[in-house]
Design an enzyme around this catalytic site. Structure first.
Site, PDB file in Angstrom:
ATOM      1  N   ASP A   1       0.878  -1.162   0.000  1.00 15.20           N
ATOM      2  CA  ASP A   1       0.000   0.000   0.000  1.00 15.20           C
ATOM      3  C   ASP A   1       0.920   1.218   0.000  1.00 15.20           C
ATOM      4  OD1 ASP A   1      -1.725   2.070   0.514  1.00 15.20           O
ATOM      5  OD2 ASP A   1      -2.839   1.007   2.087  1.00 15.20           O
TER       6      ASP A   1
ATOM      7  N   ASN B   1       0.964   5.445 -10.749  1.00 16.50           N
ATOM      8  CA  ASN B   1      -0.435   5.347 -11.166  1.00 16.50           C
ATOM      9  C   ASN B   1      -1.409   5.213  -9.985  1.00 16.50           C
ATOM     10  OD1 ASN B   1      -2.780   4.456 -12.967  1.00 16.50           O
ATOM     11  ND2 ASN B   1      -2.434   2.643 -11.700  1.00 16.50           N
TER      12      ASN B   1
ATOM     13  N   TYR C   1     -10.269  15.856  -3.807  1.00 15.61           N
ATOM     14  CA  TYR C   1      -9.712  15.063  -4.916  1.00 15.61           C
ATOM     15  C   TYR C   1      -8.990  15.986  -5.898  1.00 15.61           C
ATOM     16  CZ  TYR C   1      -9.159  12.060  -8.928  1.00 15.61           C
ATOM     17  OH  TYR C   1      -8.600  11.367  -9.982  1.00 15.61           O
TER      18      TYR C   1
ATOM     19  N   LYS D   1      -4.973  16.197  -7.071  1.00 15.19           N
ATOM     20  CA  LYS D   1      -4.492  16.105  -8.453  1.00 15.19           C
ATOM     21  C   LYS D   1      -3.810  17.408  -8.891  1.00 15.19           C
ATOM     22  CE  LYS D   1      -5.370  11.807  -9.327  1.00 15.19           C
ATOM     23  NZ  LYS D   1      -4.311  10.854  -9.717  1.00 15.19           N
TER      24      LYS D   1
HETATM   25  C1  8X3 Z   1     -10.855  11.206 -12.509  1.00 14.27           C
HETATM   26  C2  8X3 Z   1     -11.519  12.052 -13.527  1.00 14.27           C
HETATM   27  O1  8X3 Z   1     -13.176  13.919 -13.974  1.00 14.27           O
HETATM   28  O2  8X3 Z   1     -13.793  12.234 -12.327  1.00 14.27           O
HETATM   29  O3  8X3 Z   1      -9.571  11.658 -12.263  1.00 14.27           O
HETATM   30  O4  8X3 Z   1     -12.129  13.878 -11.804  1.00 14.27           O
HETATM   31  S1  8X3 Z   1     -12.694  13.045 -12.853  1.00 14.27           S
END
Ligand code: 8X3
Length: 252
Positions: free
Chosen positions: A60, A87, A153, A157
């Site tokens: 993990d 990834n 999220y 990113k």
């Molecule tokens: C995943 C794509 O558009 O759901 O990274 O954020 S999205």
């Protein structure tokens, strides 16, 4: 002959989705694969269909000590990693900030940012020492745009995007290349994980249009990795044809 023949490629999150598709495509190019995932049984199943040498690591990436010791203890013949595909990543929830699940936030931060950092910190010194290497991060359109409920999220990113650019700067005086592939909507287990196993909700995300398949993203990863040594692809953003931005998808 493929430039990837006999190269050692390490892929995190290799048991499913984009990681699994990348493993298959790198194997077709004759690369040797170190496959990393939490679910070793899935990796064992995957290797049955791969006609190349593989080394499996049950790990993990959230676990700092395990990451460093796994890389430290790679067997002879597997220590000189040519390509690292960062990834492993996940989404947890799509709640408004004031209603967010804090454990889910931690899961995303610990995997998408900290896990990527641990693996990179463990492997990159070897790349610098050997005088070659390529780090390919799997980001997201969520690293360029923010959408409602995407809050943490998207932040993770965006961090991957910043880290990719930072790594490229820090490694500019070495032969190491740093790239990122940033997809839009890809049909994987991503949404099922995001919605904590709610299959119906997950299926709905990919309904009414044609999403990307994991192999479409793997195509880009393998293409990036197979450019000549002096070519560094900085970034590729990939959408399905039916997607115009993180927020705009044409459902028929
Ligand atoms: C995943 C794509 O558009 O759901 O990274 O954020 S999205």
């Amino acid at each position: 002959m493929s430039r990837l023949k006999d190269k050692v490629v390490l892929i995190t999150g290799a048991s499913a989705g984009i990681g699994k598709a990348a493993a298959k495509q790198f194997a077709e190019e004759g690369a040797k694969l170190i496959l990393v995932a939490r679910r070793i049984d899935r990796l064992q199943e995957l290797t049955k269909s791969l006609k190349t040498e593989t080394h499996l690591v049950e790990l993990d990436v959230q676990n700092k000590d395990s990451v460093f010791s796994a890389i430290e203890n790679l067997p002879d013949g597997w220590k000189d990693i040519d390509v690292l595909v960062n990834n492993a990543g996940l989404g947890r929830g799509l709640d408004k900030i004031h209603e967010g699940n804090v454990d889910g936030w931690e899961d995303m931060i610990n995997t998408n940012i900290k896990g990527l950092l641990y693996v990179t910190r463990a492997i990159s010194p070897h790349m610098v020492k050997q005088g070659s290497g390529h780090i390919i991060n799997v980001g997201s359109i969520a690293g360029h745009e923010v959408y409602p409920g995407g809050n943490v999220y998207c932040a993770t990113k965006h961090a991957v995007d910043a880290l990719t650019r930072g790594m490229r700067l820090d490694l500019v005086d070495t032969p190491i290349r740093v790239s990122t592939v940033d997809p839009g909507l890809v049909e994987t287990e991503f949404s099922e994980v995001r919605f904590y196993g709610d299959k119906e909700k997950a299926k709905n995300v990919y309904q009414g249009y044609k999403p990307l398949e994991p192999g479409d993203v793997a195509d880009a990863i393998v293409w990036i990795a197979s450019r000549p040594d002096h070519v560094q692809i900085a970034e590729i953003i990939i959408f399905p044809t039916d997607q115009g931005s993180a927020m705009v998808t044409h459902k028929r």
